[in-house]
Scaffold this motif. Structure first.
Motif, PDB file in Angstrom:
ATOM      1  N   ALA A 162       2.127   4.022  16.575  1.00  0.00           N
ATOM      2  CA  ALA A 162       3.504   3.681  16.923  1.00  0.00           C
ATOM      3  C   ALA A 162       4.479   4.766  16.517  1.00  0.00           C
ATOM      4  N   THR A 163       4.190   5.460  15.422  1.00  0.00           N
ATOM      5  CA  THR A 163       5.072   6.514  14.927  1.00  0.00           C
ATOM      6  C   THR A 163       4.216   7.630  14.363  1.00  0.00           C
ATOM      7  N   THR A 164       4.861   8.731  14.058  1.00  0.00           N
ATOM      8  CA  THR A 164       4.130   9.872  13.500  1.00  0.00           C
ATOM      9  C   THR A 164       3.930   9.751  12.004  1.00  0.00           C
ATOM     10  N   ASP A 165       4.697   8.920  11.347  1.00  0.00           N
ATOM     11  CA  ASP A 165       4.694   8.919   9.881  1.00  0.00           C
ATOM     12  C   ASP A 165       4.142   7.643   9.258  1.00  0.00           C
ATOM     13  N   THR A 166       3.470   6.802  10.066  1.00  0.00           N
ATOM     14  CA  THR A 166       2.807   5.624   9.520  1.00  0.00           C
ATOM     15  C   THR A 166       1.457   5.474  10.213  1.00  0.00           C
ATOM     16  N   PHE A 167       0.634   4.558   9.692  1.00  0.00           N
ATOM     17  CA  PHE A 167      -0.629   4.231  10.339  1.00  0.00           C
ATOM     18  C   PHE A 167      -0.491   3.020  11.259  1.00  0.00           C
ATOM     19  N   ASP A 168       0.733   2.553  11.451  1.00  0.00           N
ATOM     20  CA  ASP A 168       0.938   1.390  12.312  1.00  0.00           C
ATOM     21  C   ASP A 168       0.628   1.740  13.764  1.00  0.00           C
ATOM     22  N   ALA A 169       0.044   0.761  14.466  1.00  0.00           N
ATOM     23  CA  ALA A 169      -0.261   0.920  15.886  1.00  0.00           C
ATOM     24  C   ALA A 169       0.668   0.053  16.710  1.00  0.00           C
ATOM     25  N   ARG A 170       0.807   0.400  17.981  1.00  0.00           N
ATOM     26  CA  ARG A 170       1.585  -0.467  18.880  1.00  0.00           C
ATOM     27  C   ARG A 170       0.991  -1.875  18.909  1.00  0.00           C
ATOM     28  N   ALA A 171      -0.334  -1.923  18.873  1.00  0.00           N
ATOM     29  CA  ALA A 171      -1.030  -3.204  18.759  1.00  0.00           C
ATOM     30  C   ALA A 171      -2.398  -2.925  18.150  1.00  0.00           C
ATOM     31  N   ASP A 172      -2.824  -3.754  17.201  1.00  0.00           N
ATOM     32  CA  ASP A 172      -4.141  -3.593  16.586  1.00  0.00           C
ATOM     33  C   ASP A 172      -5.215  -4.233  17.452  1.00  0.00           C
ATOM     34  N   LEU A 173      -6.457  -3.868  17.181  1.00  0.00           N
ATOM     35  CA  LEU A 173      -7.580  -4.564  17.786  1.00  0.00           C
ATOM     36  C   LEU A 173      -7.705  -5.950  17.137  1.00  0.00           C
ATOM     37  N   PRO A 174      -8.387  -6.891  17.789  1.00  0.00           N
ATOM     38  CA  PRO A 174      -8.454  -8.258  17.274  1.00  0.00           C
ATOM     39  C   PRO A 174      -8.982  -8.335  15.835  1.00  0.00           C
ATOM     40  N   GLU A 175      -8.387  -9.216  15.065  1.00  0.00           N
ATOM     41  CA  GLU A 175      -8.732  -9.350  13.650  1.00  0.00           C
ATOM     42  C   GLU A 175     -10.188  -9.765  13.456  1.00  0.00           C
ATOM     43  N   SER A 176     -10.719 -10.548  14.381  1.00  0.00           N
ATOM     44  CA  SER A 176     -12.088 -11.053  14.245  1.00  0.00           C
ATOM     45  C   SER A 176     -13.138  -9.952  14.386  1.00  0.00           C
ATOM     46  N   TRP A 177     -12.740  -8.768  14.883  1.00  0.00           N
ATOM     47  CA  TRP A 177     -13.685  -7.661  15.045  1.00  0.00           C
ATOM     48  C   TRP A 177     -13.819  -6.808  13.783  1.00  0.00           C
ATOM     49  N   ALA A 178     -12.882  -6.906  12.879  1.00  0.00           N
ATOM     50  CA  ALA A 178     -12.741  -5.939  11.788  1.00  0.00           C
ATOM     51  C   ALA A 178     -14.038  -5.772  10.998  1.00  0.00           C
ATOM     52  N   GLY A 179     -14.527  -4.550  10.919  1.00  0.00           N
ATOM     53  CA  GLY A 179     -15.677  -4.207  10.101  1.00  0.00           C
ATOM     54  C   GLY A 179     -17.029  -4.588  10.672  1.00  0.00           C
ATOM     55  N   LEU A 180     -17.078  -5.127  11.886  1.00  0.00           N
ATOM     56  CA  LEU A 180     -18.352  -5.562  12.460  1.00  0.00           C
ATOM     57  C   LEU A 180     -19.053  -4.417  13.184  1.00  0.00           C
ATOM     58  N   ARG A 181     -20.397  -4.514  13.230  1.00  0.00           N
ATOM     59  CA  ARG A 181     -21.208  -3.500  13.897  1.00  0.00           C
ATOM     60  C   ARG A 181     -22.307  -4.179  14.725  1.00  0.00           C
ATOM     61  N   ASP A 182     -22.719  -3.473  15.763  1.00  0.00           N
ATOM     62  CA  ASP A 182     -23.915  -3.804  16.537  1.00  0.00           C
ATOM     63  C   ASP A 182     -24.000  -5.296  16.889  1.00  0.00           C
ATOM     64  N   ASP A 183     -25.066  -5.961  16.470  1.00  0.00           N
ATOM     65  CA  ASP A 183     -25.275  -7.351  16.908  1.00  0.00           C
ATOM     66  C   ASP A 183     -24.151  -8.275  16.470  1.00  0.00           C
ATOM     67  N   ASP A 184     -23.614  -8.051  15.277  1.00  0.00           N
ATOM     68  CA  ASP A 184     -22.524  -8.910  14.797  1.00  0.00           C
ATOM     69  C   ASP A 184     -21.298  -8.777  15.692  1.00  0.00           C
TER      70      ASP A 184
END
Length: 330
Positions: free
Chosen positions: A251-273
């Motif tokens: 969203a900006t150059t000086d933060t890690f904020d995004a215009r929109a994040d990916l869904p919360e339920s996906w966070a940290g998941l890999r492969d089959d999960d």
């Protein structure tokens, strides 16, 4: 042709300055000395000699009364003095050699200004004692200083030709390191220019809210942030990993904020999960920070992107809004 700088301990400013000159004059001999007769006869003299006169190749800043400084007020040391005179020429030469792309004079000069602002001024500030090293003591000036012989080397080598040869070899290692820094800085900036047209011409999907890039290595975030306000997510093809990436848009150059994040339920998941949660068979991962995910195929990444957009539309993933300063009145 002979490039002279002082012997003894070297710093990032003189190593950078000599590296720049050696890029432009690769056949030049490098001599480290304080002998006046050798200094007098040299084609270029860096960080020694007590003279600043670009026309005669003299680039010292130690003389009494020296007040050379950038328009910003940042003082010059030898890195900045040489870069001021030869930076644009160095940028143009490296762009042609390492990217095959010719730069006009104005573009080369603007890149040289940018590299001065990002790198060179900090070498100068460190040399004149006006800036501290990075946390932990490993700013670039400290890294270059680490190429100097330490006390164990001094004890082993003592005084004489062998010791001077070792010191010169270490100086050349520091030069090689800084040369790579310069090359990478130029390649990055030329690549950014060349990428602009490709990003601008890339196809959008889902009413302009999704952008597809055929090469994930394209530097896209700046142009998307500035010129494509509707884009919420970017799909790109990682050629090196042969998979498709799904990115959020900063969203900006000086933060890690995004215009929109990916869904919360996906966070940290890999492969089959992740496949179970998304229903996408070839889903590979989603970063715990929810700013990047991947699937093997374009169809998989596209299906994940559609879910991310649906989460935004459903209000499950809020759009970015600037935060009010602490203590702001409502």
């Amino acid at each position: 042709m002979v490039i002279v700088t002082h012997n003894g301990k070297f710093h990032a400013d003189d190593a950078w300055a000599v590296a720049v000159l050696h890029i432009l004059f690769p056949e030049a001999e490098i001599v480290r000395t304080r002998e006046p007769s050798i200094i007098e006869a040299a084609d270029f003299v860096v960080d020694v000699g007590g003279i600043w006169d670009p026309a005669s190749g003299r680039f010292d800043h130690h003389q009494k009364g020296f007040e050379g400084a950038r328009a910003s007020g940042v003082p010059y040391a030898s890195a900045g003095l040489v870069w001021r005179e030869y930076g644009a020429r160095c940028v143009a030469a490296l762009a042609a050699e390492h990217t095959g792309h010719g730069l006009d004079d104005d573009t080369a000069q603007q890149m040289a200004y940018a590299i001065d602002a990002d790198i060179v001024q900090y070498l100068d500030l460190s040399d004149v004692g006006a800036a501290k090293n990075a946390p932990g003591g490993y700013g670039m000036s400290a890294v270059v200083s680490g190429f100097n012989p330490n006390w164990l080397d001094e004890q082993r080598l003592g005084y004489g030709a062998e010791a001077e040869a070792y010191r010169l070899a270490q100086f050349r290692k520091a030069m090689d390191f800084l040369t790579e820094v310069i090359i990478n800085s130029v390649k990055y900036r030329v690549g950014a220019i060349l990428a602009l047209a490709q990003v601008r011409q890339s196809g959008t999907l889902e009413n302009g809210r999704l952008l597809f890039l055929k090469n994930a290595a394209l530097p896209w975030s700046s142009v998307v942030r500035k010129e494509m306000p509707k884009v919420l997510f970017v799909i790109s093809h990682s050629l090196s990993e042969d998979r498709h990436m799904l990115h959020t848009v900063p969203a900006t150059t000086d933060t890690f904020d995004a215009r929109a994040d990916l869904p919360e339920s996906w966070a940290g998941l890999r492969d089959d999960d992740l496949a179970r949660v998304t229903g996408v068979a070839d889903a590979k991962f989603c970063h715990n920070g929810r700013f990047i995910a991947a699937a093997k195929s374009f169809d998989g990444a596209y299906a994940m992107a559609l879910q991310a957009l649906q989460a935004v539309d459903a209000g499950l993933t809020p759009l970015y809004s600037p935060r009010e300063p602490v203590g702001a009145m409502s």
